[in-house]
Motif scaffolding. Structure first.
Motif, PDB file in Angstrom:
ATOM      1  N   UNK A 264       0.828  -1.204   0.000  1.00 19.82           N
ATOM      2  CA  UNK A 264       0.000   0.000   0.000  1.00 19.82           C
ATOM      3  C   UNK A 264       0.863   1.255   0.000  1.00 19.82           C
ATOM      4  N   UNK A 265       1.998   1.204   0.696  1.00 21.77           N
ATOM      5  CA  UNK A 265       2.911   2.351   0.710  1.00 21.77           C
ATOM      6  C   UNK A 265       3.498   2.615  -0.678  1.00 21.77           C
ATOM      7  N   UNK A 266       3.570   1.558  -1.479  1.00 17.67           N
ATOM      8  CA  UNK A 266       4.046   1.699  -2.860  1.00 17.67           C
ATOM      9  C   UNK A 266       2.923   2.100  -3.812  1.00 17.67           C
ATOM     10  N   UNK A 267       1.712   2.245  -3.265  1.00 20.88           N
ATOM     11  CA  UNK A 267       0.576   2.622  -4.104  1.00 20.88           C
ATOM     12  C   UNK A 267       0.008   1.474  -4.904  1.00 20.88           C
ATOM     13  N   UNK A 268       0.272   0.235  -4.451  1.00 22.99           N
ATOM     14  CA  UNK A 268      -0.168  -0.936  -5.194  1.00 22.99           C
ATOM     15  C   UNK A 268      -1.457  -1.506  -4.607  1.00 22.99           C
ATOM     16  N   UNK A 269      -2.287  -2.063  -5.467  1.00 23.68           N
ATOM     17  CA  UNK A 269      -3.580  -2.598  -5.046  1.00 23.68           C
ATOM     18  C   UNK A 269      -3.408  -3.977  -4.420  1.00 23.68           C
ATOM     19  N   UNK A 270      -4.028  -4.171  -3.258  1.00 21.79           N
ATOM     20  CA  UNK A 270      -3.967  -5.453  -2.557  1.00 21.79           C
ATOM     21  C   UNK A 270      -4.919  -6.444  -3.233  1.00 21.79           C
ATOM     22  N   UNK A 271      -4.400  -7.630  -3.537  1.00 22.68           N
ATOM     23  CA  UNK A 271      -5.206  -8.637  -4.233  1.00 22.68           C
ATOM     24  C   UNK A 271      -6.052  -9.452  -3.264  1.00 22.68           C
ATOM     25  N   UNK A 272      -5.449  -9.888  -2.152  1.00 24.59           N
ATOM     26  CA  UNK A 272      -6.183 -10.678  -1.160  1.00 24.59           C
ATOM     27  C   UNK A 272      -5.803 -10.197   0.242  1.00 24.59           C
ATOM     28  N   UNK A 273      -6.753 -10.304   1.149  1.00 24.83           N
ATOM     29  CA  UNK A 273      -6.502  -9.942   2.544  1.00 24.83           C
ATOM     30  C   UNK A 273      -6.591 -11.182   3.419  1.00 24.83           C
ATOM     31  N   UNK A 274      -5.637 -11.358   4.331  1.00 21.39           N
ATOM     32  CA  UNK A 274      -5.661 -12.553   5.189  1.00 21.39           C
ATOM     33  C   UNK A 274      -6.733 -12.444   6.260  1.00 21.39           C
ATOM     34  N   UNK A 275      -7.207 -13.591   6.703  1.00 20.41           N
ATOM     35  CA  UNK A 275      -8.107 -13.654   7.843  1.00 20.41           C
ATOM     36  C   UNK A 275      -7.311 -14.094   9.067  1.00 20.41           C
ATOM     37  N   UNK A 276      -7.929 -14.001  10.228  1.00 18.83           N
ATOM     38  CA  UNK A 276      -7.239 -14.456  11.440  1.00 18.83           C
ATOM     39  C   UNK A 276      -6.843 -15.921  11.306  1.00 18.83           C
ATOM     40  N   UNK A 277      -7.742 -16.729  10.749  1.00 22.10           N
ATOM     41  CA  UNK A 277      -7.464 -18.143  10.461  1.00 22.10           C
ATOM     42  C   UNK A 277      -7.797 -18.376   8.993  1.00 22.10           C
ATOM     43  N   UNK A 278      -6.872 -18.967   8.268  1.00 22.92           N
ATOM     44  CA  UNK A 278      -7.010 -19.062   6.814  1.00 22.92           C
ATOM     45  C   UNK A 278      -7.274 -20.488   6.338  1.00 22.92           C
ATOM     46  N   UNK A 279      -8.255 -21.123   7.026  1.00 20.17           N
ATOM     47  CA  UNK A 279      -8.673 -22.474   6.651  1.00 20.17           C
ATOM     48  C   UNK A 279     -10.189 -22.577   6.624  1.00 20.17           C
ATOM     49  N   UNK A 280     -10.659 -23.415   5.707  1.00 21.21           N
ATOM     50  CA  UNK A 280     -12.055 -23.827   5.684  1.00 21.21           C
ATOM     51  C   UNK A 280     -12.154 -25.220   6.306  1.00 21.21           C
ATOM     52  N   UNK A 281     -13.359 -25.561   6.711  1.00 15.49           N
ATOM     53  CA  UNK A 281     -13.649 -26.917   7.159  1.00 15.49           C
ATOM     54  C   UNK A 281     -14.551 -27.552   6.109  1.00 15.49           C
ATOM     55  N   UNK A 282     -14.125 -28.703   5.560  1.00 17.60           N
ATOM     56  CA  UNK A 282     -14.913 -29.347   4.509  1.00 17.60           C
ATOM     57  C   UNK A 282     -15.342 -30.740   4.959  1.00 17.60           C
ATOM     58  N   UNK A 283     -16.627 -31.015   4.721  1.00 10.27           N
ATOM     59  CA  UNK A 283     -17.164 -32.335   5.050  1.00 10.27           C
ATOM     60  C   UNK A 283     -18.585 -32.439   4.490  1.00 10.27           C
ATOM     61  N   UNK A 284     -18.845 -33.468   3.694  1.00 11.26           N
ATOM     62  CA  UNK A 284     -20.203 -33.777   3.218  1.00 11.26           C
ATOM     63  C   UNK A 284     -20.906 -32.559   2.597  1.00 11.26           C
ATOM     64  N   UNK A 285     -20.234 -31.892   1.656  1.00 13.34           N
ATOM     65  CA  UNK A 285     -20.845 -30.751   0.977  1.00 13.34           C
ATOM     66  C   UNK A 285     -20.691 -29.436   1.725  1.00 13.34           C
ATOM     67  N   UNK A 286     -20.118 -29.478   2.906  1.00 12.16           N
ATOM     68  CA  UNK A 286     -19.878 -28.265   3.687  1.00 12.16           C
ATOM     69  C   UNK A 286     -18.480 -27.729   3.382  1.00 12.16           C
ATOM     70  N   UNK A 287     -18.349 -26.436   3.193  1.00 13.54           N
ATOM     71  CA  UNK A 287     -17.044 -25.776   3.132  1.00 13.54           C
ATOM     72  C   UNK A 287     -17.218 -24.372   3.694  1.00 13.54           C
ATOM     73  N   UNK A 288     -16.942 -24.239   4.991  1.00 19.47           N
ATOM     74  CA  UNK A 288     -17.115 -22.969   5.671  1.00 19.47           C
ATOM     75  C   UNK A 288     -15.856 -22.623   6.463  1.00 19.47           C
ATOM     76  N   UNK A 289     -15.705 -21.345   6.772  1.00 17.15           N
ATOM     77  CA  UNK A 289     -14.505 -20.867   7.445  1.00 17.15           C
ATOM     78  C   UNK A 289     -14.430 -21.309   8.902  1.00 17.15           C
ATOM     79  N   UNK A 290     -13.199 -21.531   9.346  1.00 18.06           N
ATOM     80  CA  UNK A 290     -12.929 -21.762  10.761  1.00 18.06           C
ATOM     81  C   UNK A 290     -12.581 -20.411  11.392  1.00 18.06           C
TER      82      UNK A 290
END
Length: 531
Positions: A264-290
């Motif tokens: 950002x200091x270089x004036x560049x656009x951020x593509x993705x922002x991290x979350x506190x935890x960067x995993x999903x939980x997947x099981x039986x059609x479920x894919x939601x954030x932890x």
């Protein structure tokens, strides 16, 4: 088969960020490990060789053999898989979503770039082996991004209510899509081959991951491509140490956030922002954030929850249920592959350049990053028409309005370019400004207003004359814009819109052969191919 090149920056379709990376600007050097040129691969090999674990190689080969068990596998691919047990074998990897029937053309260019680079590395470093890998994004959940492809201006779409990781999606219902595609295809040898690939991939296989693996193997198996589905218990188990560190210490959030501040200091656009935890939980059609709150870990939109101790025990028992998001997927890739270089598009390059600090925090070697080849394919007939109409390669990349104005000026029998007159007028008013200063400064405003009025009038007259000439030259301009539209559908790069089947219908197996010959991964230019 003539091949021409144009610098990425001159196409105006690629961000300054990417062009600055290709130019190796000093401001970006702290964001990557080594720039991808042939000489730098020697140090990358040594670094990866010293950090990659031998037991990871054995597990990787075991999983690949399992995934290839029911595929008609070429000898060169089998050799490549077996060679991965050796400490002297390394991979070059590209990744892509499981787009229906490969999606846009650049799917091919990604993989061909990867295959070509491994061949070039083998010539330069003959004592090592280099394996091209296609990493299937089977855990992705953005179904609406992958459920269609374009064919002759029409969208061939797969509608489904399934949820979760797309690799698990049942292919049931794709018979209807096949019927629609077949009706648009017509007859002929190449059409029958395309129909056969679609039928065998999507109707003869039960899920989208298996269908995509089959299709990619049919297209590129003879070149030794190795296709990996990382959604596998044994591979996730190799990643447990890094997953634990992320879940407990939230390393990605801390490190990527810091890097984002630099961008950002270089004036560049951020593509993705991290979350506190960067995993999903997947099981039986479920894919939601932890998520974590007050030392309780839970899966959003569900009643699933754990203490930290329970979470880590669950991770040890069921690692396959933990799915990395866009921030952690690259780290996962580099943990389970003896990889030297990742090849991706402009958007991918940008978010990879956000991640180096997290790799360092996790003690994982950061790969070299190479922008994939981009290409425009034109027919000989189109090339002949472009030459007759005096349209250069550079002209084609202009936006529609600039393209038309340039052509009007070029083919008009009168010169409709008032830049010289405007410059002359500005020079005259410069003299008038000096005269006003010497006589009565209160006239400066009136002089400036008159200058603005006259220049505005000249520009308005230029536009009116251009408009009149456009009407007069409408037929020729129409031929020019029709050609540009054919090659840049709806003003977009051909590779981002057109599916390979359109070109395969005309050129058959020669298509991949010609593109394979034309693309040069390390050249750093946009490629224009005439078939």
């Amino acid at each position: 088969m003539p091949t021409d090149f144009i610098p990425f920056r001159d196409t105006h379709y690629f961000s300054n960020f990417i062009c600055d990376y290709l130019d190796e600007k000093d401001t970006l050097k702290e964001l990557y490990n080594r720039f991808p040129n042939l000489d730098n691969f020697e140090a990358q090999i040594e670094e990866k060789k010293g950090s990659f674990k031998q037991d990871s190689r054995s597990e990787l080969v075991h999983v690949l053999k399992d995934q290839y068990a029911n595929l008609n596998t070429s000898e060169i691919t089998l050799t490549h898989i077996e060679s991965l047990t050796s400490v002297d074998t390394f991979t070059v990897t590209t990744g892509h979503q499981l787009n229906l029937f490969t999606g846009p053309l650049y799917f091919l260019y990604k993989i061909i770039s990867t295959i070509k680079l491994t061949k070039q590395l083998k010539q330069t470093y003959p004592n090592y082996n280099f394996v091209p890998v296609y990493w299937m994004a089977s855990e992705d959940h953005d179904f609406n991004e992958i459920n269609y492809f374009n064919f002759k201006g029409k969208k061939i779409r797969w509608n489904s209510e399934q949820t979760g990781a797309v690799g698990h999606f049942s292919t049931k219902g794709l018979e209807d899509v096949f019927d629609v595609f077949s009706s648009e295809m017509g007859l002929g040898k190449n059409a029958e081959q395309l129909k056969s690939w679609f039928r065998n991939a999507y109707i003869e296989h039960d899920n989208l991951a298996d269908a995509t693996r089959y299709l990619a193997n049919e297209l590129f198996g003879s070149y030794g491509l190795v296709i990996l589905d990382s959604d596998h218990t044994d591979l996730k188990r190799l990643f447990i140490p890094q997953m634990k560190k992320e879940l407990i210490e939230q390393t990605a959030f801390k490190n990527v956030t810091q890097t984002n501040g630099i961008l950002e200091a270089l004036g560049l656009k951020i593509q993705v922002n991290p979350r506190d935890i960067n995993f999903f939980y997947i099981k039986d059609g479920l894919r939601e954030r932890i998520v974590e709150h007050d030392d309780v870990y839970s899966v959003i939109e569900t009643d699933i929850a754990w203490s930290q101790t329970e979470l880590l025990a669950h991770l040890e028992e069921y690692p396959e249920r933990f799915s990395p998001n866009v921030i952690m997927r690259p780290l996962y890739q580099e943990v389970i592959l003896p990889n030297l270089c990742y090849i991706g598009g402009g958007g991918e390059m940008i978010y990879w350049l956000q991640l180096k600090s997290n790799f360092e925090a996790q003690g994982v070697t950061f790969p070299m990053l190479l922008l994939r080849n981009s290409a425009l394919v034109k027919t000989e007939k189109q090339a002949e028409k472009l030459e007759k109409l005096h349209i250069s390669d550079g002209d084609l990349f202009l936006d529609r309005n600039s393209f038309i104005n340039k052509k009007v000026r070029k083919i008009s029998n009168i010169d409709i370019d008032f830049s010289e007159q405007i410059t002359h007028l500005e020079s005259q008013f410069k003299h008038l400004h000096e005269l006003a200063k010497q006589t009565d400064k209160s006239f400066l405003g009136a002089v400036k207003a008159q200058e603005v009025k006259q220049i505005k009038g000249l520009k308005h007259l230029e536009k009116r004359l251009l408009k009149a000439q456009k009407r007069k030259l409408a037929d020729e301009i129409s031929r020019c814009t029709d050609l540009q539209e054919q090659l840049f559908p709806n003003g977009n790069l051909q590779e981002r819109t057109v599916n390979f089947s359109e070109l395969y219908l005309e050129y058959g197996e020669q298509l991949i052969l010609h593109v394979m010959k034309a693309l040069q991964p390390l050249k750093g230019d946009f490629t224009i191919i005439t078939l």
